[in-house]
Design an enzyme around this catalytic site. Sequence first.
Site, PDB file in Angstrom:
ATOM      1  N   HIS A   1      -7.966  26.546  23.387  1.00 38.89           N
ATOM      2  CA  HIS A   1      -8.150  26.751  21.942  1.00 38.89           C
ATOM      3  C   HIS A   1      -9.612  26.566  21.520  1.00 38.89           C
ATOM      4  O   HIS A   1     -10.210  27.488  20.970  1.00 38.89           O
ATOM      5  CB  HIS A   1      -7.224  25.810  21.154  1.00 38.89           C
ATOM      6  CG  HIS A   1      -7.285  26.008  19.669  1.00 38.89           C
ATOM      7  ND1 HIS A   1      -6.168  26.024  18.852  1.00 38.89           N
ATOM      8  CD2 HIS A   1      -8.343  26.200  18.833  1.00 38.89           C
ATOM      9  CE1 HIS A   1      -6.542  26.239  17.599  1.00 38.89           C
ATOM     10  NE2 HIS A   1      -7.854  26.341  17.566  1.00 38.89           N
TER      11      HIS A   1
ATOM     12  N   GLU B   1      -6.203  22.946   9.466  1.00 38.12           N
ATOM     13  CA  GLU B   1      -6.448  21.827  10.397  1.00 38.12           C
ATOM     14  C   GLU B   1      -6.863  20.546   9.678  1.00 38.12           C
ATOM     15  O   GLU B   1      -7.437  19.650  10.293  1.00 38.12           O
ATOM     16  CB  GLU B   1      -7.529  22.221  11.424  1.00 38.12           C
ATOM     17  CG  GLU B   1      -7.250  23.476  12.224  1.00 38.12           C
ATOM     18  CD  GLU B   1      -6.088  23.341  13.220  1.00 38.12           C
ATOM     19  OE1 GLU B   1      -5.410  22.297  13.215  1.00 38.12           O
ATOM     20  OE2 GLU B   1      -5.874  24.296  13.973  1.00 38.12           O
TER      21      GLU B   1
ATOM     22  N   HIS C   1     -14.452  27.524  18.286  1.00 36.00           N
ATOM     23  CA  HIS C   1     -13.881  28.148  19.484  1.00 36.00           C
ATOM     24  C   HIS C   1     -15.003  28.649  20.411  1.00 36.00           C
ATOM     25  O   HIS C   1     -15.112  29.848  20.647  1.00 36.00           O
ATOM     26  CB  HIS C   1     -12.996  29.339  19.082  1.00 36.00           C
ATOM     27  CG  HIS C   1     -11.888  29.011  18.120  1.00 36.00           C
ATOM     28  ND1 HIS C   1     -11.218  29.981  17.393  1.00 36.00           N
ATOM     29  CD2 HIS C   1     -11.315  27.832  17.776  1.00 36.00           C
ATOM     30  CE1 HIS C   1     -10.291  29.406  16.639  1.00 36.00           C
ATOM     31  NE2 HIS C   1     -10.333  28.103  16.842  1.00 36.00           N
TER      32      HIS C   1
ATOM     33  N   HIS D   1     -14.802  21.852  13.966  1.00 38.28           N
ATOM     34  CA  HIS D   1     -13.947  22.506  14.969  1.00 38.28           C
ATOM     35  C   HIS D   1     -14.405  23.940  15.143  1.00 38.28           C
ATOM     36  O   HIS D   1     -14.712  24.614  14.162  1.00 38.28           O
ATOM     37  CB  HIS D   1     -12.489  22.468  14.496  1.00 38.28           C
ATOM     38  CG  HIS D   1     -11.579  23.372  15.268  1.00 38.28           C
ATOM     39  ND1 HIS D   1     -11.379  23.257  16.624  1.00 38.28           N
ATOM     40  CD2 HIS D   1     -10.805  24.422  14.878  1.00 38.28           C
ATOM     41  CE1 HIS D   1     -10.533  24.189  17.019  1.00 38.28           C
ATOM     42  NE2 HIS D   1     -10.171  24.914  15.987  1.00 38.28           N
TER      43      HIS D   1
ATOM     44  N   GLU E   1     -29.662  16.934  30.205  1.00 38.96           N
ATOM     45  CA  GLU E   1     -29.546  16.307  28.894  1.00 38.96           C
ATOM     46  C   GLU E   1     -28.120  15.859  28.547  1.00 38.96           C
ATOM     47  O   GLU E   1     -27.925  15.084  27.611  1.00 38.96           O
ATOM     48  CB  GLU E   1     -29.977  17.306  27.808  1.00 38.96           C
ATOM     49  CG  GLU E   1     -31.427  17.707  27.902  1.00 38.96           C
ATOM     50  CD  GLU E   1     -32.339  16.656  27.291  1.00 38.96           C
ATOM     51  OE1 GLU E   1     -32.341  16.528  26.060  1.00 38.96           O
ATOM     52  OE2 GLU E   1     -33.052  15.968  28.050  1.00 38.96           O
TER      53      GLU E   1
HETATM   54  P1  13P Z   1      -8.113  27.828   9.377  1.00 37.88           P
HETATM   55  O1  13P Z   1      -8.441  29.251   8.972  1.00 37.88           O
HETATM   56  O2  13P Z   1      -6.856  27.344   8.711  1.00 37.88           O
HETATM   57  O3  13P Z   1      -9.285  26.914   9.151  1.00 37.88           O
HETATM   58  O4  13P Z   1      -7.790  27.829  10.919  1.00 37.88           O
HETATM   59  C1  13P Z   1      -8.719  28.287  11.854  1.00 37.88           C
HETATM   60  C2  13P Z   1      -8.560  27.638  13.185  1.00 37.88           C
HETATM   61  O5  13P Z   1      -9.509  27.589  13.933  1.00 37.88           O
HETATM   62  C3  13P Z   1      -7.268  27.055  13.550  1.00 37.88           C
HETATM   63  O6  13P Z   1      -7.386  26.199  14.647  1.00 37.88           O
HETATM   64 ZN    ZN Z   2      -9.066  26.715  15.939  1.00 42.38          ZN
END
Ligand code: 13P
Ligand code: ZN
Length: 270
Positions: A210, A116, A141, A139, A169
């Site tokens: 995602h 990413e 999840h 980033h 908050e």
């Molecule tokens: P990477 O292992 O390449 O960092 O990817 C993980 C991910 O969350 C892809 O969106």
């Molecule tokens: Zn991801």
Amino acid sequence: MKDILTAPFMQEMIHTCTNMYAHGWDERNGGNISLLLDEEEVKEYLDVFKIIRKIPTGFYTKELAGKYFLVTGTGKYFKNVERDPENNLGLFRINEYGDGAELLWGYSQGGRFTSELPAHLMSHEARLRVDPENRVVMHSHPTNLLAMTYVHDLDEKAFTRTLWQMSTECIVVFPDGVNVLPWMLCGTNEIGEATAEKMKTARLVVWAQHGIYGCGKDLDETFGLIETAEKAAEIYLKIAHLPLKQTITDEDMHLLEERFGVKGREGYLS
Ligand code: 13P
Ligand code: ZN
């Protein structure tokens, strides 16, 4: 030269990856972090003329040429960062042409930066234009935010307003709201460009079905930003199926704006 594993930025990165894993946001290799570093702080720990490997990035960034980043590796597990930072993290400089990375430390078993990287570096560019203090793109999840993108309208104003209403908050922590991208193929320059475009107006960008991107001036602040939105999403999922008796009104939000000296995103409150 000091031991890089003792560097405050390294310690903070390791701690953050471990904490994100503990929160359940980063299963397997899920999630990635990039931290912009000052050349001066890097020089305390590394010979910046000693390039281990050159790795093409596949895109061009003029503004970040010569800049240093500590970035999680692709396919690497946040769970394992603490045990083996040198294999799971890498420190590189963007070359003078802005089209490749010069590895100075890490990715020790022949690895490379996160898939990413386009979304990370393009987001750094976008945020630095708005806020020269920005250092982090994160980033992950987070379960509840991700779940919310299946059942909530993806309209940015509606999504933001719901999160703001889920805890007092929220409007204070992310007055600029949450921008949302529809499902797109990850790891591409296209999703990178779309994310960076969304970063112009908010520090949080949800990738539907995602995960989420957050930006900030340090790892703690960026973690806290995602943490606050994720908690709000959790509350939403706990109450969404129940009859609503009351909520935080727009009038209440205006009181919060006044009390905390923030301004909710233009046009999002009545
Ligand atoms: P990477 O292992 O390449 O960092 O990817 C993980 C991910 O969350 C892809 O969106
Ligand atoms: Zn991801």
